[in-house]
Write an enzyme that holds these catalytic residues in place. Structure first.
Site, PDB file in Angstrom:
ATOM      1  N   ASN A  39       0.662  -1.276  -0.032  1.00  0.00           N
ATOM      2  CA  ASN A  39      -0.037  -0.174  -0.066  1.00  0.00           C
ATOM      3  C   ASN A  39       0.942   1.255   0.058  1.00  0.00           C
ATOM      4  O   ASN A  39       2.083   1.402   0.464  1.00  0.00           O
ATOM      5  CB  ASN A  39      -0.922  -0.061   1.357  1.00  0.00           C
ATOM      6  CG  ASN A  39      -0.525  -0.172   2.624  1.00  0.00           C
ATOM      7  OD1 ASN A  39       0.608  -0.882   2.830  1.00  0.00           O
ATOM      8  ND2 ASN A  39      -1.167   0.455   3.465  1.00  0.00           N
ATOM      9  N   ILE A  40       0.334   2.202  -0.578  1.00  0.00           N
ATOM     10  CA  ILE A  40       1.163   3.387  -0.876  1.00  0.00           C
ATOM     11  C   ILE A  40       0.102   4.508  -0.558  1.00  0.00           C
ATOM     12  O   ILE A  40      -0.850   4.950  -1.254  1.00  0.00           O
ATOM     13  CB  ILE A  40       1.667   3.537  -2.274  1.00  0.00           C
ATOM     14  CG1 ILE A  40       2.671   2.506  -2.543  1.00  0.00           C
ATOM     15  CG2 ILE A  40       2.426   5.030  -2.457  1.00  0.00           C
ATOM     16  CD1 ILE A  40       3.030   2.216  -4.131  1.00  0.00           C
ATOM     17  N   GLU A  41       0.530   5.324   0.441  1.00  0.00           N
ATOM     18  CA  GLU A  41      -0.621   6.312   0.929  1.00  0.00           C
ATOM     19  C   GLU A  41       0.091   7.654   0.617  1.00  0.00           C
ATOM     20  O   GLU A  41       1.107   7.925   0.013  1.00  0.00           O
ATOM     21  CB  GLU A  41      -0.767   6.435   2.324  1.00  0.00           C
ATOM     22  CG  GLU A  41      -1.297   5.167   2.796  1.00  0.00           C
ATOM     23  CD  GLU A  41      -1.623   4.891   4.289  1.00  0.00           C
ATOM     24  OE1 GLU A  41      -1.193   5.804   5.028  1.00  0.00           O
ATOM     25  OE2 GLU A  41      -2.241   3.606   4.700  1.00  0.00           O
ATOM     26  N   CYS A  50      -4.286   0.759  -2.473  1.00  0.00           N
ATOM     27  CA  CYS A  50      -3.984  -0.685  -2.061  1.00  0.00           C
ATOM     28  C   CYS A  50      -3.047  -1.287  -2.396  1.00  0.00           C
ATOM     29  O   CYS A  50      -2.668  -1.296  -3.617  1.00  0.00           O
ATOM     30  CB  CYS A  50      -5.308  -1.474  -1.993  1.00  0.00           C
ATOM     31  SG  CYS A  50      -6.603  -0.683  -1.181  1.00  0.00           S
ATOM     32  N   GLU A  52      -3.130  -4.553  -3.322  1.00  0.00           N
ATOM     33  CA  GLU A  52      -3.674  -5.319  -4.274  1.00  0.00           C
ATOM     34  C   GLU A  52      -3.509  -4.946  -5.710  1.00  0.00           C
ATOM     35  O   GLU A  52      -3.089  -5.446  -6.665  1.00  0.00           O
ATOM     36  CB  GLU A  52      -5.112  -5.935  -3.997  1.00  0.00           C
ATOM     37  CG  GLU A  52      -5.044  -6.818  -2.729  1.00  0.00           C
ATOM     38  CD  GLU A  52      -5.420  -5.983  -1.515  1.00  0.00           C
ATOM     39  OE1 GLU A  52      -4.792  -4.916  -1.215  1.00  0.00           O
ATOM     40  OE2 GLU A  52      -5.999  -6.306  -0.494  1.00  0.00           O
ATOM     41  N   CYS A  82     -10.453  -4.640  -0.285  1.00  0.00           N
ATOM     42  CA  CYS A  82     -11.596  -3.492  -0.351  1.00  0.00           C
ATOM     43  C   CYS A  82     -12.360  -3.671  -1.629  1.00  0.00           C
ATOM     44  O   CYS A  82     -12.069  -4.345  -2.415  1.00  0.00           O
ATOM     45  CB  CYS A  82     -11.393  -2.149  -0.368  1.00  0.00           C
ATOM     46  SG  CYS A  82     -10.407  -1.471  -1.682  1.00  0.00           S
ATOM     47  N   CYS A  85     -10.805  -2.960  -4.935  1.00  0.00           N
ATOM     48  CA  CYS A  85      -9.662  -4.069  -5.340  1.00  0.00           C
ATOM     49  C   CYS A  85     -10.532  -5.197  -5.986  1.00  0.00           C
ATOM     50  O   CYS A  85     -10.175  -5.667  -6.739  1.00  0.00           O
ATOM     51  CB  CYS A  85      -8.757  -4.220  -4.009  1.00  0.00           C
ATOM     52  SG  CYS A  85      -7.508  -2.931  -3.980  1.00  0.00           S
TER      53      CYS A  85
HETATM   54  N1  THU Z   1      -5.177  -1.598   2.641  1.00  0.00           N
HETATM   55  C1  THU Z   1      -4.652  -2.326   1.511  1.00  0.00           C
HETATM   56  O1  THU Z   1      -3.623  -2.000   0.971  1.00  0.00           O
HETATM   57  N2  THU Z   1      -5.264  -3.485   0.972  1.00  0.00           N
HETATM   58  C2  THU Z   1      -6.392  -3.964   1.667  1.00  0.00           C
HETATM   59  O2  THU Z   1      -6.789  -5.022   1.338  1.00  0.00           O
HETATM   60  C3  THU Z   1      -7.280  -3.011   3.012  1.00  0.00           C
HETATM   61  C4  THU Z   1      -6.619  -1.830   2.935  1.00  0.00           C
HETATM   62  C5  THU Z   1      -4.461  -0.227   2.923  1.00  0.00           C
HETATM   63  C6  THU Z   1      -5.277   1.082   2.468  1.00  0.00           C
HETATM   64  C7  THU Z   1      -4.729   2.000   3.529  1.00  0.00           C
HETATM   65  O3  THU Z   1      -3.354   2.428   2.843  1.00  0.00           O
HETATM   66  C8  THU Z   1      -4.369   1.122   4.712  1.00  0.00           C
HETATM   67  O4  THU Z   1      -4.589  -0.235   4.305  1.00  0.00           O
HETATM   68  C9  THU Z   1      -5.425   1.304   5.725  1.00  0.00           C
HETATM   69  O5  THU Z   1      -6.617   1.242   5.341  1.00  0.00           O
END
Ligand code: THU
Length: 120
Positions: A39-41, A50, A52, A82, A85
């Site tokens: 995940n990259i915020e 996300c 995935e 989510c 995804c």
């Molecule tokens: N996130 C994912 O990368 N994959 C998931 O299946 C659920 C949530 C990430 C999004 C965000 O960066 C962090 O988890 C918290 O929601």
């Protein structure tokens, strides 16, 4: 290294300073190649992506469009994909696409029944 081990390793590259929740994913193409993602915020939140989808988009941008499985590992158990995804998965994967979360196995049909598909 198996698919879940790759997903766990991919968490190391997570950029998640806002949620402090790392996620790693490892996507298996039908011909046996593995693409990982984390995940990259973003400070603006909505551009975050996300793990995935990062794995899918890396693979698709390299020309792969057929996939057999994905393993997902979050910092806590039961890190289910989510809705966005799941919809991306449904674009490229059959209903029997396997989704491994921790030690459990699901199919895309379990995760996204009655999905929108113009061809159904
Ligand atoms: N996130 C994912 O990368 N994959 C998931 O299946 C659920 C949530 C990430 C999004 C965000 O960066 C962090 O988890 C918290 O929601």
């Amino acid at each position: 290294m198996n698919l879940m081990e790759k997903a766990i390793e991919a968490k190391n590259n997570s950029y998640s300073p806002y949620s402090n929740f790392r996620v790693g994913a490892a996507l298996l193409t039908k011909d046996g190649k593995i693409y990982t993602g984390c995940n990259i915020e973003n400070a603006s939140y909505s551009p975050s992506c996300c793990a995935e989808r990062v794995a899918f988009f890396k693979a698709i941008s390299d020309g792969y469009k057929e996939f057999s499985a994905i393993a997902i590992s979050g910092d806590k158990e039961n890190c289910y994909p989510c809705g966005v995804c799941r919809q991306v998965m449904s674009e490229f994967c059959a209903e029997n696409f396997k989704i491994y979360i921790d030690d459990k196995e699901y199919t895309l049909k379990d995760m996204l029944p009655y999905s929108f598909d113009l061809e159904k």
